[in-house]
Scaffold this active site. Structure first.
Site, PDB file in Angstrom:
ATOM      1  N   ASP A 106       0.306  -1.537  -0.398  1.00 21.24           N
ATOM      2  CA  ASP A 106      -0.271   0.193   0.257  1.00 21.24           C
ATOM      3  C   ASP A 106       0.877   1.719  -0.163  1.00 21.24           C
ATOM      4  O   ASP A 106       2.183   1.230   0.123  1.00 21.24           O
ATOM      5  CB  ASP A 106      -0.774   0.071   0.982  1.00 21.24           C
ATOM      6  CG  ASP A 106      -1.780  -0.447   0.674  1.00 21.24           C
ATOM      7  OD1 ASP A 106      -2.131  -0.552  -0.214  1.00 21.24           O
ATOM      8  OD2 ASP A 106      -3.288  -1.238   1.574  1.00 21.24           O
ATOM      9  N   TYR A 172       9.627  -9.621   5.680  1.00 15.42           N
ATOM     10  CA  TYR A 172       9.430  -8.373   5.218  1.00 15.42           C
ATOM     11  C   TYR A 172      10.216  -7.730   6.579  1.00 15.42           C
ATOM     12  O   TYR A 172      10.679  -8.659   7.260  1.00 15.42           O
ATOM     13  CB  TYR A 172       7.747  -7.659   5.243  1.00 15.42           C
ATOM     14  CG  TYR A 172       7.206  -8.135   4.283  1.00 15.42           C
ATOM     15  CD1 TYR A 172       6.457  -6.742   4.153  1.00 15.42           C
ATOM     16  CD2 TYR A 172       5.479  -9.368   4.399  1.00 15.42           C
ATOM     17  CE1 TYR A 172       5.163  -6.901   2.751  1.00 15.42           C
ATOM     18  CE2 TYR A 172       5.235  -9.331   3.573  1.00 15.42           C
ATOM     19  CZ  TYR A 172       5.063  -8.056   2.718  1.00 15.42           C
ATOM     20  OH  TYR A 172       3.620  -8.116   1.601  1.00 15.42           O
TER      21      TYR A 172
END
Length: 442
Positions: A106, A172
């Site tokens: 995002d 991540y």
């Protein structure tokens, strides 16, 4: 000899200009090298994967959006580079070339190892294998892309390869400073994430996706020093919407001391039938998500998308020369890094200059080092309660004079209730529902 236009009449000048324009038009329309139109249907196609990095703060997220966005999206910019290089047909859009991404990020979230797969039209595949020269994808695309998006490598892939479904795991990284935090407590909480759990209380719930299975498998959850900061490495096969940022927000609460490491186990204890191998013998049942703010997007990075060696063979254009593509790309990124270090040093000196006239505020966190608790915080000289700043990452804080424990906060509706309400309302009006695609959403 150049005519003496000063002595010409108005009519003569007009006639002269008309004659010159006619000659210019004739040269243009009878150009000896007219631009040839390119027909994609006349060229063979093959499927490739592209690995690239991008600075998330410059874009409105990775995914292409149909409507206008405040900032461009990474996919839109990358796709237009493919179009300009005549590698894909613009008229077909992303669907026309079978465009598929590994994991959506995002707005504000960066990536160092994002992957997309697509069908391209290399214009030199008609050559014989002995004389064929491979396209220099890295250099071609990077010449057309802004410096905030860099193609790192590419690979030929099989026709049935999927950047999303062939991915073995996603890695991540979340970077943060240790200011006001107890890293050992955060690691103790992170250890509880490893394994398969229900993460509905550690993600953003979106009824529009109609997700009913919130079980995800975390392979590794480790906090490591990366001088002068720390990084939270989270590796899993798939992730839910904003899962990493929600996990990080709770780890910050644990690091300050306002929550115990067992809060992670409690938030994953969503059903009496769930087997939760927690060190605590009894955990509260948390079948609805408490309200809390997720961590900031800036420090989050999709570091790697892992594939089997048999699926991809990453390659570059570097021919070994000192001024090759690989060398140029390294110098570009190295220069950006060096400049950012100077910015960091300047900011540190601004802070030093300010401390000559302004004292730093009292330090309450972490409780494990200050010896304080939520109930023993010292009041100000005027008898006021102190304002607590709970970190949210990237120098942002949630400031409040009173901290309410997570399990005492207002709860959201149960997932089943929220999903049903959406189906009866907005979902009933829309015949086309969103397809769940949360393998790597952040």
């Amino acid at each position: 000899m150049t005519p003496n236009y000063e002595s010409w009449s108005k009519d003569e000048l007009i006639a002269r200009l008309t004659d010159l324009e006619a000659k210019t038009h004739t040269k243009t329309t009878h150009s000896p090298n007219p631009k040839k139109s390119f027909h994609f249907s006349s060229h063979p196609k093959r499927k490739i994967a592209i690995k690239f990095c991008y600075s998330g703060w410059e874009y409105n997220g990775l995914a292409y959006q149909n409507g206008p966005t405040p900032l461009p999206t990474v996919e839109d910019v990358l796709f237009r580079a493919f179009v300009k290089a005549r590698l894909v047909d613009e008229t077909g859009g992303l669907d026309g070339c079978g465009w598929e991404k590994c994991g959506r990020t995002d707005r504000g979230v960066s990536a160092a190892g994002q992957v997309v797969s697509l069908w391209d039209t290399p214009q030199n595949t008609s050559l014989q294998p002995s004389t064929r020269h491979e396209l220099r994808y890295v250099s071609i695309l990077n010449r057309l892309l802004p410096p905030t998006i860099r193609v790192l490598a590419w690979s030929p892939i099989s026709p049935d390869f999927s950047a999303r479904f062939n991915c073995k795991h996603r890695h991540y990284k979340y970077f943060f400073t240790s200011h006001g935090l107890d890293i050992s407590l955060m690691q103790s909480a992170a250890n509880r994430l490893v394994g398969e759990h229900d993460f509905r209380n550690l993600c953003k719930l979106d009824p529009g996706k109609q997700i009913t299975n919130f079980h995800r498998c975390v392979l590794r959850a480790q906090i490591n020093p990366v001088s002068p900061v720390y990084v939270f490495d989270l590796v899993g096969s798939a992730f839910l919407y904003h899962q990493v940022r929600h996990i990080m927000a709770v780890l910050f609460l644990v690091g300050t001391g306002v929550e115990q490491p067992s809060i992670i186990s409690a938030l994953m204890n969503v059903s009496p039938t769930e087997s939760n191998p927690s060190p605590e013998s009894q955990l509260p049942l948390v079948d609805r998500k408490p309200e809390y703010q997720m961590a900031d997007a800036l420090p989050l990075m999709l570091w790697d998308c892992a594939y089997a060696d048999s699926d991809v063979t990453w390659q570059t254009d570097d021919d070994g020369a000192e001024s090759g593509t690989g060398s140029d790309l390294y110098h570009q990124l190295h220069s950006i890094h060096q400049r950012s270090l100077i910015h960091t040093t300047l900011d540190a000196h601004f802070l030093t200059a300010a401390t000559q006239y302004h004292s730093p505020p009292p330090q309450y966190f972490p409780f494990s080092q200050t010896g304080l608790t939520r109930h023993t915080l010292p009041r100000s000289g005027l008898g006021r309660e102190p304002v607590l700043g709970v970190p949210l990452g990237a120098g942002t804080y949630k400031r409040s004079a009173k901290y309410t424990p997570l399990l005492e906060r207002k709860r959201l509706d149960h997932v089943d209730v929220a999903n049903e309400r959406w189906r009866m309302g907005r979902g009933n009006k829309n015949s086309k529902q969103k397809t769940p695609s949360d393998d790597g959403v952040e």
